[in-house]
Design an enzyme around this catalytic site. Sequence first.
Site, PDB file in Angstrom:
ATOM      1  N   ASP A 140      -3.073   4.607  -2.304  1.00  0.00           N
ATOM      2  CA  ASP A 140      -4.130   5.120  -1.433  1.00  0.00           C
ATOM      3  C   ASP A 140      -4.574   6.526  -1.840  1.00  0.00           C
ATOM      4  O   ASP A 140      -3.733   7.399  -2.072  1.00  0.00           O
ATOM      5  CB  ASP A 140      -3.570   5.157  -0.002  1.00  0.00           C
ATOM      6  CG  ASP A 140      -4.617   5.440   1.047  1.00  0.00           C
ATOM      7  OD1 ASP A 140      -5.474   4.575   1.248  1.00  0.00           O
ATOM      8  OD2 ASP A 140      -4.564   6.516   1.670  1.00  0.00           O
ATOM      9  N   ASP A 191       0.862  -1.165   0.000  1.00  0.00           N
ATOM     10  CA  ASP A 191       0.000   0.000   0.000  1.00  0.00           C
ATOM     11  C   ASP A 191       0.908   1.227   0.000  1.00  0.00           C
ATOM     12  O   ASP A 191       1.818   1.324   0.827  1.00  0.00           O
ATOM     13  CB  ASP A 191      -0.865  -0.006   1.280  1.00  0.00           C
ATOM     14  CG  ASP A 191      -2.292   0.416   1.007  1.00  0.00           C
ATOM     15  OD1 ASP A 191      -2.468   1.507   0.448  1.00  0.00           O
ATOM     16  OD2 ASP A 191      -3.212  -0.338   1.362  1.00  0.00           O
ATOM     17  N   GLU A 241      -6.531   4.073  -5.793  1.00  0.00           N
ATOM     18  CA  GLU A 241      -7.797   4.159  -5.075  1.00  0.00           C
ATOM     19  C   GLU A 241      -8.407   5.526  -5.333  1.00  0.00           C
ATOM     20  O   GLU A 241      -7.704   6.536  -5.272  1.00  0.00           O
ATOM     21  CB  GLU A 241      -7.596   3.956  -3.572  1.00  0.00           C
ATOM     22  CG  GLU A 241      -8.924   3.769  -2.854  1.00  0.00           C
ATOM     23  CD  GLU A 241      -8.945   4.332  -1.449  1.00  0.00           C
ATOM     24  OE1 GLU A 241      -9.814   3.951  -0.665  1.00  0.00           O
ATOM     25  OE2 GLU A 241      -8.097   5.195  -1.132  1.00  0.00           O
ATOM     26  N   HIS A 291     -10.979  -3.400   3.559  1.00  0.00           N
ATOM     27  CA  HIS A 291     -10.905  -2.991   4.960  1.00  0.00           C
ATOM     28  C   HIS A 291     -11.709  -1.729   5.263  1.00  0.00           C
ATOM     29  O   HIS A 291     -11.758  -1.298   6.408  1.00  0.00           O
ATOM     30  CB  HIS A 291      -9.435  -2.758   5.329  1.00  0.00           C
ATOM     31  CG  HIS A 291      -8.852  -1.619   4.540  1.00  0.00           C
ATOM     32  ND1 HIS A 291      -8.671  -1.681   3.174  1.00  0.00           N
ATOM     33  CD2 HIS A 291      -8.456  -0.387   4.900  1.00  0.00           C
ATOM     34  CE1 HIS A 291      -8.184  -0.542   2.743  1.00  0.00           C
ATOM     35  NE2 HIS A 291      -8.038   0.277   3.774  1.00  0.00           N
ATOM     36  N   ASP A 292     -12.311  -1.124   4.250  1.00  0.00           N
ATOM     37  CA  ASP A 292     -13.052   0.124   4.445  1.00  0.00           C
ATOM     38  C   ASP A 292     -14.563  -0.046   4.429  1.00  0.00           C
ATOM     39  O   ASP A 292     -15.295   0.952   4.508  1.00  0.00           O
ATOM     40  CB  ASP A 292     -12.687   1.131   3.350  1.00  0.00           C
ATOM     41  CG  ASP A 292     -11.289   1.683   3.530  1.00  0.00           C
ATOM     42  OD1 ASP A 292     -10.806   1.743   4.676  1.00  0.00           O
ATOM     43  OD2 ASP A 292     -10.673   2.064   2.509  1.00  0.00           O
TER      44      ASP A 292
HETATM   45  C1  GLC Z   1      -8.055   5.033   2.053  1.00  0.00           C
HETATM   46  C2  GLC Z   1      -7.847   3.796   2.892  1.00  0.00           C
HETATM   47  C3  GLC Z   1      -8.494   4.009   4.215  1.00  0.00           C
HETATM   48  C4  GLC Z   1      -7.841   5.189   4.875  1.00  0.00           C
HETATM   49  C5  GLC Z   1      -7.872   6.420   3.990  1.00  0.00           C
HETATM   50  C6  GLC Z   1      -6.932   7.456   4.470  1.00  0.00           C
HETATM   51  O1  GLC Z   1      -9.383   5.263   1.777  1.00  0.00           O
HETATM   52  O2  GLC Z   1      -8.318   2.660   2.216  1.00  0.00           O
HETATM   53  O3  GLC Z   1      -8.426   2.876   5.035  1.00  0.00           O
HETATM   54  O4  GLC Z   1      -8.470   5.459   6.083  1.00  0.00           O
HETATM   55  O5  GLC Z   1      -7.484   6.132   2.675  1.00  0.00           O
HETATM   56  O6  GLC Z   1      -5.612   7.013   4.302  1.00  0.00           O
END
Ligand code: GLC
Length: 559
Positions: free
Chosen positions: A204, A99, A259, A332-333
Amino acid sequence: MADTQWYKEMAVYQIWPRSFCDGNGDGIGDLWGVLGKLDYIRSLGVDAIWFSPLYPSPNADFGYDISDYMDIHPDYGNLEVFRQVLDGAHERGMRVFMDLVVNHTSDEHRWFLESKKGKDNPYHDYYYWRKGRSVNGKRLPPNNWTSVFEGGAWEYNEGLDEYYLHLFARKQPDLNMDNPKVREEVKKIMRFWLDMGVDGFREDVITFISKTPGLPSSYPPLPVANGMKHFSNRPEVLDYLKEFKRDVLDFYDCFTVGESPLTNADIALRYVTEGPDQVLDEMISFSHMEADCFMTDMIRLPFNLRKMKRAFTDWQMKLEGKAWNALYIENHDHPRIISRYGSERYHDESGKMLAAMYMLQRGTPFIYQGQEIGMTNLRLESVNLYEDVMTRNSARIASKLLPRRHVLRMVQEGCRDSARTPMQWSGEQYAGFSTAVPWFYVNDNYKEINVAAQEEDPDSLLNFYRKLLRFRKDTPVALWGDYREHRPEDKKLYVYERNYRGQKLLVVCSFTDEQVRFEAPEGIHLAEGDCVLSNYDMNFVIANGFTTRPYELRVYQFG
Ligand code: GLC
Ligand code: CA
């Protein structure tokens, strides 16, 4: 970037390390635990592992607040055991992705600690430090943006009499990517891991890494993420990603997936369209995860199948022939999918249906730890027992508007913590996750839902995932076929076909426990095909159709 197109055929398993497997008996998942599970992961039929952040972190956002990009959190191990995991994965034919969280760091990262020492510190400009505004003698933050996690997006520092920007939690200051020195740091981080043998990155919130010059306020103000037009998908993001590719990624045969909250398929195409301007291999979409909520999982709505189908079909159709999808239904979100789009009552049936529903689309499937055994949402008795910063913040805001009972329900059904409970390996104490009390609650249902029990049962959800992944890999039409949806207006069934060189797949998914009469689309004769995947025995066809059983799945193959 990947030289060849291996990433199109692969399937990826995501590990959120804190809750995967505890190898040293301190109640926290770690890389020693992962080492012992590499055979299990490979046995699923996946080709790669993506690790949520393994780096040192004060855990304000469980690893997404990084205090050192080139090391491993001592809770998880060290670089040596990481190398063993990497080698072990490679030996088993699996790639490893890290990540890459570079929109922000932890406020305990050395760069940030330096940056707040003074305005002439060389690191000051690594972050967005700005003077406040003064309105009628009152000190206000530099603009009206709000963070995704914690109220206003600015935090005041008395010593400097300046504010720093944080689009997420207070302890996650945003890096100033417009500063070329920061981009050089990112390249160093990328090279560090790639040189070690890592095979790519999940990037991310990569679409947030540039902000409108001058950081103007945004109107009309929104309650959450106000200002997003100024920090989402700015044109500079493409320039920076191009630079990373030119200077680093092009020298390695590696994979990148970005992402992208707040990004639709048309915008995604700017990044992932194949050709000289492509800057990412794939993009993680969000819209198909919003079929039972409004913008965030916390604002709950009844599940709306048509909304989900529209989102999937939109990405499938728009990327067709141009780019490759990243396919997922859990990470995980988000809360657990069976609890959302499926049915806990029809646990196995709906779990199998949901698996085939997304993995037989065109793209690279991602599977999140525990999804393969159908882990479900965590329903604790009080909001205060949940750990996640986003959960707590949403609950705090909601408590001002809603009765306590509603807030609890919202948290139980919408929180990210449900994805973060310890992995259920067996029916033994602590679900076989650890020999010590785990850092977080184990879901009460671990005695029924666990890996060991499902290994024993050839018809289990776990074994269905294996079968499905093998099928996808062995079946060219599942990998490469065009996608076409049928009955888009249907509120209970999701039906699509895939076509490739004279082969056809027809995927029929019921999203209800009611009986629904399904009739094959014109030109398709079910009797001429084979029912290659299903979640019930005895798949009779009557008059070129059938009446669905609860959450029924049937996949017919022709040609
Ligand atoms: C992304 C991650 C998440 C995190 C956010 C801030 O959305 O997947 O878990 O809290 O970024 O880094
Ligand atoms: Ca441990």
